[in-house]
Write an enzyme that holds these catalytic residues in place. Structure first.
Site, PDB file in Angstrom:
ATOM      1  N   ILE A 117       1.184  -3.205  -7.707  1.00 18.52           N
ATOM      2  CA  ILE A 117       0.604  -4.614  -7.966  1.00 18.52           C
ATOM      3  C   ILE A 117       0.871  -5.233  -9.368  1.00 18.52           C
ATOM      4  CG2 ILE A 117      -1.695  -5.896  -7.772  1.00 18.52           C
ATOM      5  CD1 ILE A 117      -0.568  -4.710  -5.167  1.00 18.52           C
ATOM      6  N   THR A 118       1.664  -6.208  -9.668  1.00 19.61           N
ATOM      7  CA  THR A 118       1.912  -6.644 -10.873  1.00 19.61           C
ATOM      8  C   THR A 118       0.635  -7.501 -11.375  1.00 19.61           C
ATOM      9  OG1 THR A 118       4.185  -6.946 -10.116  1.00 19.61           O
ATOM     10  CG2 THR A 118       3.628  -8.232 -12.124  1.00 19.61           C
TER      11      THR A 118
ATOM     12  N   GLU B 118       0.962  -1.360  -0.024  1.00 18.50           N
ATOM     13  CA  GLU B 118       0.068   0.083  -0.065  1.00 18.50           C
ATOM     14  C   GLU B 118       0.686   1.229  -0.024  1.00 18.50           C
ATOM     15  OE1 GLU B 118      -3.074  -0.093   3.029  1.00 18.50           O
ATOM     16  OE2 GLU B 118      -3.585  -2.073   2.440  1.00 18.50           O
TER      17      GLU B 118
ATOM     18  N   GLU C 196       9.984  -8.146  -2.544  1.00 18.97           N
ATOM     19  CA  GLU C 196       9.854  -9.521  -1.620  1.00 18.97           C
ATOM     20  C   GLU C 196      10.673  -9.290  -0.415  1.00 18.97           C
ATOM     21  OE1 GLU C 196       7.668 -11.478  -2.374  1.00 18.97           O
ATOM     22  OE2 GLU C 196       7.821 -11.357  -4.393  1.00 18.97           O
TER      23      GLU C 196
ATOM     24  N   GLY D 134      31.883   2.836 -22.787  1.00 15.07           N
ATOM     25  CA  GLY D 134      30.587   3.816 -23.246  1.00 15.07           C
ATOM     26  C   GLY D 134      29.445   3.036 -23.854  1.00 15.07           C
TER      27      GLY D 134
END
Length: 386
Positions: free
Chosen positions: A156-157, A126, A364, A341
């Site tokens: 939220i995936t 949240e 996680e 580079g």
């Protein structure tokens, strides 16, 4: 003591590698830069049965052992870490339902989740509660035969595809300690008041969406309470997150392996002062350290995955997640240095590996929090070093 995969695991890894090299590696950079959702790759994962890796065979899943589970995320993240995210949240939620759901819930959802006909994620984080899950503010008030849910979730995936989405709520906001008043509800897509409000812009971890969700007087039937008993949500989530830490450790190994592969190939192709830069000792030192760390991380990830086979393994999974995620970031940085580079150019793979690796130390559970988890496990002698 055997440090080898068994025959089934080796064959499975070879199958995964073939899929990744054919379907993901050739398009990852282009699709990531275009912001294109990897629909074709998702369909390929469905065909392979990968959406059922944590679903028991009786419900149509593969029910992989923890090491084979780790192999999935290692190989897919080697191709494109964002794709591993699509599968990761889904698999964690399937694990939660298969471990803690009622038989009715398992029968209703797991067969379709195993095939990818349904997909899912997990609603924990949240705006004011990430690692501290006991600090969530989303509430579920019981009214007759349903709960009324109010609150918000973020990061939220699979939010736009999840059906159902397991959501951690407080069914008793007054409980002390707070976890005794927490539960998980399975909220189906299209439920009135359940709204995906935005996609969060990200540095990396592209290919999958990470969303904010608003829950405004969402009515959820009592039958959607995971396990059918209130107050067990935190324990249910933590048992699933243990596999989540194996997932992140394995993804980290995949990123680190790709960083190693890119650095080694580039060092042998790139010439300076009339010879390949791999001839220079400074580059050799980086390559030697890179290879050593990648292999150490792989063994740590497999060790932790194997530990989960015997039950709770907070210490082992915490150690693996910490170590592997930090190896992934350092491997990406070292690979960028080998590239010089060009490592900073979006025309090369390594800059994406760097952007993706940063998340591994955060997801996680942050590494600093997990260090305290590991320490407590050592103090209680649940984990023994030596």
């Amino acid at each position: 003591m055997d440090f080898q995969l068994d025959e089934d695991q080796r064959e499975f890894k070879a199958l995964l590698r073939q899929f990744v090299d054919k379907e993901i590696v050739p398009v990852a950079r282009e699709w990531e830069q275009a912001g294109r959702y990897p629909t074709e790759i998702v369909e390929g994962m469905k065909d392979m049965g990968l959406f059922g890796i944590t679903v028991p065979e009786e419900y149509g899943g593969l029910d992989l052992d923890p090491v084979a589970f780790a192999l999935v995320f290692e190989e897919i993240a080697r191709g494109w870490m964002g794709i591993a995210g699509i599968l990761g949240s889904h698999s964690l939620a399937c694990r939660l339902i298969s471990m803690h759901g009622t038989e009715e819930q398992k029968q209703k959802y797991l067969p379709d989740l195993a095939t990818g006909k349904r997909r899912t994620g997990i609603g924990l984080t949240e705006p004011d509660a990430g690692t501290d899950l006991q600090g969530i503010r989303t509430t579920a008030r019981l009214e007759g035969d349903h709960y009324v849910v109010n609150g918000a979730k973020m990061w939220i995936t699979n939010a736009r595809y999840a059906d159902p989405l397991p959501v951690l709520v407080k069914t008793d906001p007054t409980a002390s300690p707070a976890h005794k008043g927490m539960s998980v509800l399975l909220i189906e897509a299209g439920t009135p008041g359940f709204e995906v409000t935005k996609d969060i812009p990200k540095l990396g971890y592209k290919g999958t969406e990470s969303c904010e969700i608003l829950l405004d007087n969402v009515k959820v039937p009592v039958s959607q309470l995971v396990g059918g008993v209130e107050g067990r949500g935190m324990q249910q989530v933590l048992s699933a997150l243990e596999w989540g830490r194996v997932n992140i450790a394995a993804r980290s190994v995949g990123i680190a392996q790709r960083a190693h592969d890119e650095a080694l190939a580039y060092a042998q192709e790139r010439k300076a002062f009339g010879q390949p830069i791999s001839d220079f000792q400074a580059i050799q030192l980086k390559l030697g350290e890179l290879g050593t760390q990648v292999q150490a991380a792989r063994l740590m990830a497999y060790w932790a995955a194997d530990a989960v086979r015997s039950g709770r393994a907070d210490g082992a999974t915490g150690m693996a997640k910490i170590f592997c995620s930090e190896v992934a970031l350092q491997a990406a940085i070292d690979s960028m240095k080998v590239h010089g580079g060009y490592g900073y150019s979006t025309e090369f793979e390594v800059e994406r590996l760097y952007r993706d690796s940063i998340l591994m130390s955060i997801g996680e559970g942050t590494n600093d929090i997990l260090r305290t988890v590991v320490a407590k496990s050592l103090i209680k002698k649940e984990t023994i070093v030596g």
